[in-house]
Design a protein around this motif. Sequence first.
Motif, short mmCIF file in Angstrom:
data_model
loop_
_atom_site.label_atom_id
_atom_site.label_comp_id
_atom_site.label_asym_id
_atom_site.label_seq_id
_atom_site.Cartn_x
_atom_site.Cartn_y
_atom_site.Cartn_z
N LEU A 44 -101.75 8.12 -65.84
CA LEU A 44 -101.91 7.47 -64.55
C LEU A 44 -101.14 6.16 -64.49
CD1 LEU A 44 -105.73 8.08 -63.90
CD2 LEU A 44 -103.80 9.20 -62.79
N LEU A 45 -101.10 5.44 -65.60
CA LEU A 45 -100.34 4.19 -65.63
C LEU A 45 -98.86 4.45 -65.40
CD1 LEU A 45 -100.28 1.14 -66.13
CD2 LEU A 45 -100.07 1.63 -68.57
N LEU A 46 -98.30 5.47 -66.07
CA LEU A 46 -96.89 5.80 -65.89
C LEU A 46 -96.61 6.28 -64.47
CD1 LEU A 46 -96.13 7.58 -69.29
CD2 LEU A 46 -95.62 5.22 -68.63
N ILE A 47 -97.51 7.09 -63.93
CA ILE A 47 -97.34 7.57 -62.56
C ILE A 47 -97.33 6.41 -61.58
CG2 ILE A 47 -98.43 8.90 -60.71
CD1 ILE A 47 -99.48 10.81 -62.82
N SER A 48 -98.28 5.51 -61.73
CA SER A 48 -98.37 4.36 -60.81
C SER A 48 -97.15 3.46 -60.95
CB SER A 48 -99.66 3.58 -61.09
OG SER A 48 -100.80 4.40 -60.97
N LEU A 49 -96.74 3.19 -62.19
CA LEU A 49 -95.58 2.33 -62.41
C LEU A 49 -94.31 2.95 -61.82
CD1 LEU A 49 -94.43 -0.21 -63.77
CD2 LEU A 49 -94.12 1.14 -65.85
N ASP A 50 -94.13 4.24 -62.03
CA ASP A 50 -92.95 4.90 -61.49
C ASP A 50 -92.98 4.92 -59.96
OD1 ASP A 50 -90.53 6.64 -62.05
OD2 ASP A 50 -91.72 7.98 -60.79
N ALA A 51 -94.14 5.16 -59.38
CA ALA A 51 -94.24 5.17 -57.92
C ALA A 51 -93.92 3.81 -57.33
CB ALA A 51 -95.64 5.63 -57.50
N VAL A 52 -94.37 2.75 -57.99
CA VAL A 52 -94.09 1.40 -57.49
C VAL A 52 -92.62 1.05 -57.61
CG1 VAL A 52 -94.54 -1.05 -57.89
CG2 VAL A 52 -96.44 0.58 -57.89
N LEU A 53 -92.03 1.36 -58.78
CA LEU A 53 -90.63 0.99 -59.01
C LEU A 53 -89.66 1.84 -58.19
CD1 LEU A 53 -90.66 0.35 -62.85
CD2 LEU A 53 -90.69 -1.32 -61.01
N MET A 54 -90.08 3.01 -57.75
CA MET A 54 -89.21 3.85 -56.94
C MET A 54 -89.43 3.64 -55.44
SD MET A 54 -87.31 5.48 -59.03
CE MET A 54 -86.57 6.67 -57.92
N SER A 55 -90.30 2.73 -55.06
CA SER A 55 -90.59 2.51 -53.65
C SER A 55 -89.60 1.53 -53.04
CB SER A 55 -92.02 1.97 -53.50
OG SER A 55 -92.13 0.70 -54.13
N GLN A 56 -89.58 1.52 -51.72
CA GLN A 56 -88.71 0.60 -50.99
C GLN A 56 -89.17 -0.84 -51.17
OE1 GLN A 56 -85.92 1.43 -49.46
NE2 GLN A 56 -85.51 -0.72 -48.94
#
Length: 353
Positions: A44-56
Motif C-alpha cells: 500500500l505504501l508503494l501504491i500510494s507513493l507511486d500514485a502521488v508521484l505520477m499525479s499532476q
Amino acid sequence: MSQPPISNASTQTVTHVPSPPPKPPNRFKLGYDIFMLIVISIDLLLISLDAVLMSQFSANAAEWLNITQSLVWYQSTVHEPLRTAGGFFTIFLVAELFVRWMIAIQRRTYYRWFFFPFVHWYEVLGCFPQLRMLRLFRVVVIGRRLYQLGYQVLPQLWIERIKFYGDILLEELSDRVVLTIIANFRGELTDTNAQQSIINSTLTRNRAHIEAAVLSMLRQELIPQLQQLKGNPTTGNVIATEVGNAIEEGLANTPELRRYVRMIPIAGSLIESQMLQIGHNVGENVASAVTERLLDAERLDALMQNIAHGIANMDTQNSALETLIAALIADSLSGLEAQVKVQQWKHKDMLNL
C-alpha cells in the motif's frame, strides 16, 4: 437405636472449578499475521507513493520546487519496475487467498465451500488492480486481531485519535440522516390528509394506553380531591347547609302550599315554620347521604373508569383535537431536532486537541 449415617452429599461444600486459562495464540498464525501485515503495508505504501508521484499535483509541485528532472527520472526509470513489483504483490495475494480458501474447505470452516469469498469480499475485490486500496481492510482486520491478543500495533494515542475521529464521522453522518428524516416527516405534516391519517392511526393504536394513562391521572389527582369532601366536615356541612337552604327556599316560594297551610286556624303559622325547618333538615340529610354514597371508593373508581374509557374512545374528527396533537408532534420534532444538532463529541474530553 443407632442413627443412620449422615450422607456425605449434605456435608459437601460446592467448590467452583476455576476456568482454564486462555490458550496462548498460535505462534505460526501470529507470525503469519505479522508477515502479511508488513507485506500489505509495504504494498500500500508503494501504491500510494507511486500514485502521488505520477499525479499532476506532483508535476506542479516539482515545477514549483525546481525538481522536475528528479520527478521525470522517477517516472521514466522507477515507475515501471514499481508497477511490476505491484503485479508480483497482486499475484502473491491471489495465491495466498486461494490457499486459505482451500484450507477453509478442508477444515470445513464455513457452512458451504463457496462462503469464503463472500466473507472475505474485501480481499477478493482487493486483488483487482483498480481496487487495490481495499487491501487496507485486510491491514485493519489483522491489526485489530493483534490488538485483541494484547499486541500494541499502533501507539495508544493514535488508537484514541482514530476512535475519536471515527466517532465524529459516525455521529455527523447519523445526525444528517436523522435531520433529513425529521424534515421529511415535518413536510408530510403540512398535508391535511396525511396529518389526519397520522392522528387517526396514532390514536387508534394507542387507545388502550390513553385510557390507562387518563385513568391513572384521575385516580392520582381527582379521586383524592373528591374524597377530601367526604372527610372534610367543613366542606360537607357547607354542601348540606346549602342544599337544606335550597329546599327550604323552594318550600317557602310555593304559594299554594303556604295558602293551604295558613287555612289551618291558629296553628297554621307554626305548622308553616316547622315545615320549613323540616325541609331544611331533610335537605341536609339527603345531601349528606348522597355525598356519602357518591364519594364511596368503589363508585368513584367505577366513575373514573367510565370517564377514561369515554376519553380514550372519543371521536377524532375534532378540529381542536387535531390542532392540539399537531402542535404536540411539531414540538416533539423540534425538541428532537435540537437534541440531534448538539455535537456530543465536543463534550468529550477524550483528547487534548
